[in-house]
Design a protein around this motif. Structure first.
Motif, PDB file in Angstrom:
ATOM      1  N   ILE A  24       0.792  -1.235   0.000  1.00  0.00           N
ATOM      2  CA  ILE A  24       0.000   0.000   0.000  1.00  0.00           C
ATOM      3  C   ILE A  24       0.824   1.285   0.000  1.00  0.00           C
ATOM      4  O   ILE A  24       0.269   2.363  -0.231  1.00  0.00           O
ATOM      5  N   ALA A  25       2.128   1.196   0.246  1.00  0.00           N
ATOM      6  CA  ALA A  25       2.940   2.423   0.234  1.00  0.00           C
ATOM      7  C   ALA A  25       4.399   2.064  -0.004  1.00  0.00           C
ATOM      8  O   ALA A  25       4.804   0.907   0.066  1.00  0.00           O
ATOM      9  N   GLY A  26       5.192   3.102  -0.303  1.00  0.00           N
ATOM     10  CA  GLY A  26       6.618   2.907  -0.502  1.00  0.00           C
ATOM     11  C   GLY A  26       6.990   2.693  -1.961  1.00  0.00           C
ATOM     12  O   GLY A  26       6.222   2.968  -2.875  1.00  0.00           O
ATOM     13  N   ARG A  27       8.170   2.131  -2.176  1.00  0.00           N
ATOM     14  CA  ARG A  27       8.699   2.035  -3.541  1.00  0.00           C
ATOM     15  C   ARG A  27       7.922   1.060  -4.411  1.00  0.00           C
ATOM     16  O   ARG A  27       7.965   1.157  -5.640  1.00  0.00           O
ATOM     17  N   TRP A  28       7.211   0.109  -3.805  1.00  0.00           N
ATOM     18  CA  TRP A  28       6.400  -0.841  -4.571  1.00  0.00           C
ATOM     19  C   TRP A  28       4.906  -0.575  -4.397  1.00  0.00           C
ATOM     20  O   TRP A  28       4.096  -1.477  -4.518  1.00  0.00           O
ATOM     21  N   VAL A  52      -0.791   0.191  11.350  1.00  0.00           N
ATOM     22  CA  VAL A  52       0.437  -0.350  11.945  1.00  0.00           C
ATOM     23  C   VAL A  52       1.673   0.355  11.397  1.00  0.00           C
ATOM     24  O   VAL A  52       2.578   0.735  12.152  1.00  0.00           O
ATOM     25  N   PHE A  53       1.706   0.557  10.094  1.00  0.00           N
ATOM     26  CA  PHE A  53       2.902   1.154   9.514  1.00  0.00           C
ATOM     27  C   PHE A  53       2.964   2.659   9.737  1.00  0.00           C
ATOM     28  O   PHE A  53       4.058   3.240   9.697  1.00  0.00           O
ATOM     29  N   ASN A  54       1.853   3.290  10.028  1.00  0.00           N
ATOM     30  CA  ASN A  54       1.904   4.665  10.518  1.00  0.00           C
ATOM     31  C   ASN A  54       2.563   4.702  11.892  1.00  0.00           C
ATOM     32  O   ASN A  54       3.370   5.597  12.189  1.00  0.00           O
ATOM     33  N   TRP A  55       2.221   3.732  12.739  1.00  0.00           N
ATOM     34  CA  TRP A  55       2.870   3.652  14.047  1.00  0.00           C
ATOM     35  C   TRP A  55       4.369   3.424  13.912  1.00  0.00           C
ATOM     36  O   TRP A  55       5.178   3.981  14.663  1.00  0.00           O
ATOM     37  N   LEU A  60      11.244   2.449  10.870  1.00  0.00           N
ATOM     38  CA  LEU A  60      11.450   1.529   9.752  1.00  0.00           C
ATOM     39  C   LEU A  60      12.721   1.750   8.943  1.00  0.00           C
ATOM     40  O   LEU A  60      13.351   0.778   8.524  1.00  0.00           O
ATOM     41  N   PRO A  61      13.126   2.975   8.646  1.00  0.00           N
ATOM     42  CA  PRO A  61      14.272   3.147   7.742  1.00  0.00           C
ATOM     43  C   PRO A  61      15.511   2.390   8.222  1.00  0.00           C
ATOM     44  O   PRO A  61      16.022   2.622   9.315  1.00  0.00           O
ATOM     45  N   GLU A  78       5.596  -5.140   3.038  1.00  0.00           N
ATOM     46  CA  GLU A  78       5.264  -3.732   3.285  1.00  0.00           C
ATOM     47  C   GLU A  78       6.434  -3.027   3.958  1.00  0.00           C
ATOM     48  O   GLU A  78       6.762  -1.878   3.622  1.00  0.00           O
ATOM     49  N   ALA A  79       7.081  -3.725   4.909  1.00  0.00           N
ATOM     50  CA  ALA A  79       8.237  -3.144   5.578  1.00  0.00           C
ATOM     51  C   ALA A  79       9.376  -2.875   4.596  1.00  0.00           C
ATOM     52  O   ALA A  79      10.001  -1.809   4.616  1.00  0.00           O
ATOM     53  N   LEU A  80       9.656  -3.844   3.717  1.00  0.00           N
ATOM     54  CA  LEU A  80      10.701  -3.638   2.711  1.00  0.00           C
ATOM     55  C   LEU A  80      10.370  -2.468   1.796  1.00  0.00           C
ATOM     56  O   LEU A  80      11.244  -1.654   1.475  1.00  0.00           O
ATOM     57  N   SER A  81       9.131  -2.385   1.378  1.00  0.00           N
ATOM     58  CA  SER A  81       8.719  -1.312   0.482  1.00  0.00           C
ATOM     59  C   SER A  81       8.910   0.055   1.125  1.00  0.00           C
ATOM     60  O   SER A  81       9.229   1.036   0.449  1.00  0.00           O
ATOM     61  N   ARG A  82       8.741   0.115   2.440  1.00  0.00           N
ATOM     62  CA  ARG A  82       8.818   1.391   3.157  1.00  0.00           C
ATOM     63  C   ARG A  82      10.196   1.680   3.729  1.00  0.00           C
ATOM     64  O   ARG A  82      10.342   2.597   4.540  1.00  0.00           O
ATOM     65  N   GLY A  83      11.198   0.903   3.350  1.00  0.00           N
ATOM     66  CA  GLY A  83      12.559   1.272   3.703  1.00  0.00           C
ATOM     67  C   GLY A  83      13.263   0.422   4.725  1.00  0.00           C
ATOM     68  O   GLY A  83      14.380   0.774   5.166  1.00  0.00           O
ATOM     69  N   ALA A  84      12.690  -0.698   5.133  1.00  0.00           N
ATOM     70  CA  ALA A  84      13.405  -1.588   6.049  1.00  0.00           C
ATOM     71  C   ALA A  84      14.687  -2.079   5.390  1.00  0.00           C
ATOM     72  O   ALA A  84      14.743  -2.300   4.174  1.00  0.00           O
TER      73      ALA A  84
END
Length: 209
Positions: A24-28, A52-55, A60-61, A78-84
């Motif tokens: 739902i968000a990030g690079r993918w 959850v990912f707003n929290w 995450l980065p 989702e975590a990978l997409s958002r920069g984990a």
């Protein structure tokens, strides 16, 4: 997340055949990933993931993440997409684990590892490559695995000193055992799901008490 013999029954009925989850968000953002059908398949909903990912956004980065009962991999992807920085997926069901590998290849993601095996057996030993900053725990519903999972994470050194632990469980579970020095930061309910984010206090905080 997927669940079968040691996976949770679905809170809603899922159609037979392969399904999908959406990043739902990030690079993918917007990418849909195939999910293998299995008994009790219950991917975390977009609504819950968004909350959850707003929290987790500040943490995450670059974080090292562990997705304990990965299933569809929706939380880990989702975590990978958002920069984990890294995600370790644990998934017992071989077809589901293979689908995770396929999806990683399709995304071109090399900063991840998949363990095919029972989560509690994996957690029974310390991690080979160090502790994790963020851990996703979504065990099978009504199987009595949550207490053992949380205890193993703490006892066997899977958690960084200031780790964030996300716990998703059935709303009718009631109380469960949380290791000492874990503080509940946020919690919400969505239908039959109760989800919480815990912060683990750093060791120096404990020593000053």
């Amino acid at each position: 997340m997927v669940k079968r013999a040691n996976r949770k029954p679905s809170s809603t009925q899922v159609s037979r055949g392969a399904g999908s989850v959406r990043i739902i968000a990030g690079r993918w953002r917007g990418r849909k990933l195939v999910v293998q059908d299995a008994q009790g398949l219950r991917p975390t909903t977009d609504r819950v993931k968004e909350t959850v990912f707003n929290w987790l956004a500040p943490y995450l980065p670059g974080a090292r993440c562990l997705d304990v009962f990965a299933g569809s991999g929706g939380l880990g992807f989702e975590a990978l997409s958002r920069g984990a920085g890294w995600v370790h997926f644990c998934e017992q069901h071989p077809p589901a684990a293979q689908q995770l590998r396929t999806n990683l290849n399709q995304l071109g993601a090399e900063n991840a590892h998949i363990d095919t095996g029972d989560a509690l057996a994996i957690l029974a030993n310390p991690p080979k490559d160090g502790p994790y900053d963020i851990v996703f725990v979504d065990p099978p519903f009504h199987q009595g695995l949550l207490n053992d999972t949380l205890a193993a994470l703490e006892a066997n050194h899977w958690l960084a000193p200031d780790a964030c632990i996300y716990v998703e469980a059935e709303s009718d579970l009631g109380e469960f055992l949380v290791p000492a020095y874990w503080q509940c930061h946020r919690e919400k309910r969505a239908g039959q799901v109760h989800y919480r984010l815990y912060f683990r206090e750093q060791d120096d905080v404990r020593e000053n008490e």
